[in-house]
Motif scaffolding. Sequence first.
Motif, mmCIF file in Angstrom:
data_model
loop_
_atom_site.group_PDB
_atom_site.id
_atom_site.type_symbol
_atom_site.label_atom_id
_atom_site.label_comp_id
_atom_site.label_asym_id
_atom_site.label_seq_id
_atom_site.Cartn_x
_atom_site.Cartn_y
_atom_site.Cartn_z
ATOM 1 N N GLY A 146 34.544 45.667 42.661
ATOM 2 C CA GLY A 146 35.615 44.917 42.028
ATOM 3 C C GLY A 146 35.057 43.912 41.044
ATOM 4 N N TYR A 147 35.656 42.707 40.962
ATOM 5 C CA TYR A 147 35.276 41.725 39.942
ATOM 6 C C TYR A 147 35.397 42.380 38.565
ATOM 7 C CZ TYR A 147 33.274 39.780 44.212
ATOM 8 O OH TYR A 147 33.100 39.341 45.500
ATOM 9 N N TRP A 148 36.629 42.797 38.255
ATOM 10 C CA TRP A 148 36.870 43.723 37.153
ATOM 11 C C TRP A 148 36.789 43.097 35.771
ATOM 12 C CZ3 TRP A 148 37.027 48.605 38.808
ATOM 13 C CH2 TRP A 148 37.453 48.858 40.105
ATOM 14 N N ASP B 260 38.457 37.494 37.305
ATOM 15 C CA ASP B 260 38.221 37.986 38.665
ATOM 16 C C ASP B 260 36.744 37.778 39.001
ATOM 17 O OD1 ASP B 260 38.747 39.126 41.095
ATOM 18 O OD2 ASP B 260 39.091 41.153 40.343
ATOM 19 N N ARG C 177 33.272 32.006 40.677
ATOM 20 C CA ARG C 177 34.639 31.508 40.719
ATOM 21 C C ARG C 177 34.716 29.982 40.717
ATOM 22 N NH1 ARG C 177 39.030 33.528 45.097
ATOM 23 N NH2 ARG C 177 37.733 32.239 46.474
ATOM 24 N N LYS D 34 40.095 30.210 37.602
ATOM 25 C CA LYS D 34 40.951 31.310 37.153
ATOM 26 C C LYS D 34 40.352 32.081 35.982
ATOM 27 C CE LYS D 34 45.283 29.124 38.594
ATOM 28 N NZ LYS D 34 46.645 28.706 38.158
ATOM 29 N N LEU E 212 44.061 39.925 31.975
ATOM 30 C CA LEU E 212 44.850 40.669 32.958
ATOM 31 C C LEU E 212 45.957 41.477 32.308
ATOM 32 C CD1 LEU E 212 45.251 37.798 35.590
ATOM 33 C CD2 LEU E 212 43.654 39.729 35.697
ATOM 34 N N ARG F 120 44.770 45.781 40.814
ATOM 35 C CA ARG F 120 44.274 44.442 41.138
ATOM 36 C C ARG F 120 44.710 43.438 40.066
ATOM 37 N NH1 ARG F 120 42.501 40.105 44.135
ATOM 38 N NH2 ARG F 120 40.726 39.059 43.155
ATOM 39 N N GLN F 121 44.630 43.830 38.810
ATOM 40 C CA GLN F 121 45.010 42.929 37.726
ATOM 41 C C GLN F 121 46.498 42.613 37.748
ATOM 42 O OE1 GLN F 121 43.219 45.429 34.768
ATOM 43 N NE2 GLN F 121 41.389 44.146 34.593
ATOM 44 N N LEU G 45 46.979 39.864 40.330
ATOM 45 C CA LEU G 45 46.548 38.559 39.814
ATOM 46 C C LEU G 45 47.502 38.044 38.741
ATOM 47 C CD1 LEU G 45 42.667 38.995 39.573
ATOM 48 C CD2 LEU G 45 43.958 37.672 41.252
#
Length: 487
Positions: free
Chosen positions: A71-73, A77, A106, A127, A133, A454-455, A458
Amino acid sequence: MSQKPQNLLVIMSDEHSIKALGCYGSDIVQTPNLDRLAANGTRFSSAYCSSPVCIPSRASFAVGKYIHQVGYWDNADAYDGEVPSWHHHLRERSHDVVSIGKLHFRKTGEDHGFSEEIVPMHILEGKGDLMGLVRSELPVRKGAYKMAHYAGPGESTYTMYDRDITARAQVWLRERALKQAESDKPWVLFVSLVAPHFPLTAPPEHYYRYYNQNLPMPKLYGQDERPTHPYLQDYRKSFNYDDYFDRDAVKRAIAGYYGLCSFLDENVGKILTSLEEAGLADSTRIVYTSDHGDNLGTRGMWGKSTMFEEAAAVPMIIAGDGIPKNKVIDTSVSHVDIYPFILDAMGNDEPQLREGYPGVSLFDVAQDQVPDRNVLVEYHGMGSATGAFMIRNGKYKYVYYVGYPAQLFDLESDPEELTDLGTNPKYEAVLEECREKLWAICDPNAVDARAKSRQAVLLAENGGREAVIARGDLGFTPVPGVAFTLD
């Protein structure tokens, strides 16, 4: 294979293109300290980041896995310490693992695995860049004017931050040398500088070195020269940096970027000199790399986020005990290969720390062991409506886009990527072979769907599309302790 345990100095820059180092062939950009490091070690001529944007690239670098594995796209993120990193593993084994400078994780207070984080830069408000996103009907970046606006001579918060990082690294090395006998465990120092990331404001002594030259215009810069692939059109429309450029602004931007590359090199030289003067050079291995590159106006694009060599390729140099000197390796490698290299450098050979990891130790590749694999670069972030996936399959670079035509380049006969072979029927067999090799690594369509899912979560958590667009454009992350206004 594990090596004799020694200290390790990892130096990472930000947005340093392989087109902007002397040891990588530039006859314009002066980088004598990095050139000297390459002459004393092994340089990888075909190295790649995992994703050509800061946050995913740095997360992948930390955990040693590809983006689709963890992840951590995108730039909203960021790494939060939930997936174990090489920092965690080494600290758990009583190594001192210290970072100085930009991490782009983060937020402060999370356990990212370091023994200590000194002046860390993390993402804004925990953020980051929320506009990334938005993956459909891409918004135009209101902060795009900053690329041209800030290009020129002077100091910025970024150059001052790098001066502070460099000073702290020099102090840390000299102080550590006094304590060397206190521990039998080698340490890792991760020094992360922000140059040559924009703003393209370069210290005058470096800026005018290039501005006073007759610098060439960027490759394929003319409106009639630019490739019209839909992915690139998406990026240029969203990141409309070039709307603010004329020929003088282009010259200022290139001089600023090259000046920052020489400023970076100056700071690397100071750090390496301190290592030597502290008496640590013989007991410390060194890695230099960057999180990704920069298009720098080529094809009418500025910034990163593409799969061209300017953005996706990175400098990668290693030096020290057990590493061949003045050697160039053409085998394609990746940031994920640094994870097993670091374990090897610490003398760690625990199999459970390597199972499920895609990397091959750079120690092995430097000894001419050619792994039977492709390296992967993927992108799921700002300025893109669709996932992009790149592999190097021998001399070929294959780029797959979900919903858009694939691209193919022969980097042996066409190193500047001027001719896209993706629609040439003569290369159908090559395209199919590359497609199969990509699918052997991951299913890009499924990965694209996971990233966008995932986006979407968020995006909803942050008020939805209109709220995120109204929040504004980040441009570049503020340095620690400096107030910042979104555009």
